[in-house]
Scaffold this motif. Structure first.
Motif, PDB file in Angstrom:
ATOM      1  N   THR A 181      30.770  72.197  17.793  1.00  8.39           N
ATOM      2  CA  THR A 181      32.154  72.506  18.160  1.00  8.39           C
ATOM      3  C   THR A 181      32.957  73.030  16.970  1.00  8.39           C
ATOM      4  N   THR A 182      32.355  73.033  15.795  1.00  7.27           N
ATOM      5  CA  THR A 182      33.064  73.481  14.590  1.00  7.27           C
ATOM      6  C   THR A 182      32.383  74.677  13.939  1.00  7.27           C
ATOM      7  N   LEU A 183      31.628  75.443  14.712  1.00  6.35           N
ATOM      8  CA  LEU A 183      30.972  76.624  14.166  1.00  6.35           C
ATOM      9  C   LEU A 183      32.019  77.675  13.810  1.00  6.35           C
ATOM     10  N   ASP A 184      31.789  78.363  12.695  1.00  5.75           N
ATOM     11  CA  ASP A 184      32.673  79.484  12.379  1.00  5.75           C
ATOM     12  C   ASP A 184      32.238  80.696  13.200  1.00  5.75           C
ATOM     13  N   SER A 185      32.996  81.773  13.138  1.00 10.65           N
ATOM     14  CA  SER A 185      32.722  82.927  14.007  1.00 10.65           C
ATOM     15  C   SER A 185      31.332  83.513  13.753  1.00 10.65           C
ATOM     16  N   ARG A 186      30.888  83.530  12.527  1.00  7.71           N
ATOM     17  CA  ARG A 186      29.546  84.042  12.201  1.00  7.71           C
ATOM     18  C   ARG A 186      28.458  83.154  12.809  1.00  7.71           C
ATOM     19  N   GLU A 187      28.642  81.843  12.696  1.00  5.04           N
ATOM     20  CA  GLU A 187      27.664  80.910  13.260  1.00  5.04           C
ATOM     21  C   GLU A 187      27.620  81.009  14.784  1.00  5.04           C
ATOM     22  N   ILE A 188      28.788  81.206  15.404  1.00  6.25           N
ATOM     23  CA  ILE A 188      28.829  81.362  16.862  1.00  6.25           C
ATOM     24  C   ILE A 188      28.054  82.607  17.280  1.00  6.25           C
ATOM     25  N   LEU A 189      28.271  83.701  16.578  1.00  5.37           N
ATOM     26  CA  LEU A 189      27.539  84.933  16.891  1.00  5.37           C
ATOM     27  C   LEU A 189      26.038  84.741  16.709  1.00  5.37           C
ATOM     28  N   ASP A 190      25.640  84.069  15.631  1.00  2.00           N
ATOM     29  CA  ASP A 190      24.216  83.791  15.397  1.00  2.00           C
ATOM     30  C   ASP A 190      23.636  82.941  16.530  1.00  2.00           C
ATOM     31  N   MET A 191      24.369  81.908  16.941  1.00  2.61           N
ATOM     32  CA  MET A 191      23.887  81.045  18.020  1.00  2.61           C
ATOM     33  C   MET A 191      23.749  81.833  19.322  1.00  2.61           C
ATOM     34  N   TYR A 192      24.741  82.639  19.657  1.00  2.00           N
ATOM     35  CA  TYR A 192      24.666  83.432  20.885  1.00  2.00           C
ATOM     36  C   TYR A 192      23.458  84.368  20.850  1.00  2.00           C
TER      37      TYR A 192
END
Length: 174
Positions: free
Chosen positions: A94-105
């Protein structure tokens, strides 16, 4: 909650209480209820594990498909089960930064495209950096190996959820 209480639960109560120890698979709890009386909590867990192992490969994949993507749409929209919400939050999803969110997606999409089911890891035993590393690494597995690896992770999640139910009930009584 001790084993006597577990063994005395009605079918409906048993499924209600233990129905999500395997994510969105109350059928598993329903199927093992008839094995009562259980000797102890580990016996409950053994029956769940045996049920899962008795399934065909497509049945196992069905269990895997019940799990949400990590840091996915269900997390963003609040549609996760209570257990998944707590687990993903504790792991830092729930605390991923925008780069981490993109990587996860991106990695989640690659994974589902390759294997046909979402990436499963026991997030309670991992933090976000290790989850991302494992997701990248496990993309190299073949389908059969990854299906078995994901089922092993489901069993870890199940074990922790079972113990949490019993522990939280015991703490409530203190």
């Amino acid at each position: 909650m001790d084993i006597r209480v577990i063994n005395s639960l009605t079918y409906e109560d048993f499924v209600n209480i233990f129905g999500n120890v395997v994510e969105k698979c109350p059928l598993i709890s329903a199927a093992i209820w008839s094995h009562r009386p259980f000797k102890d909590l580990e016996d409950v867990e053994t029956h769940i594990t045996e049920f899962i192992h008795s399934l065909s490969d497509s049945g196992k994949e069905g269990i895997l498909r019940c799990h949400p993507d990590l840091a996915g749409r269900d997390l963003q929209t609040g549609a996760l089960t209570r257990e998944s919400q707590e687990e993903q939050s504790q792991a830092g999803m729930t605390t991923l930064d925008s780069r981490e969110i993109l990587d996860m997606y991106r990695l989640n999409a690659e994974y589902k495209e390759r294997f046909g089911f979402p990436f499963i890891i026991c997030v309670r035993l991992n933090k976000k950096a290790e989850i991302l590393r494992q997701l990248s690494e496990r993309l190299k597995n073949d389908r059969a190996a990854e299906r078995e690896r994901a089922i092993e992770e489901v069993k870890k999640i199940c074990s922790l959820r079972l113990h949490s139910i019993v522990l939280s009930d015991m703490q409530t009584k203190l």
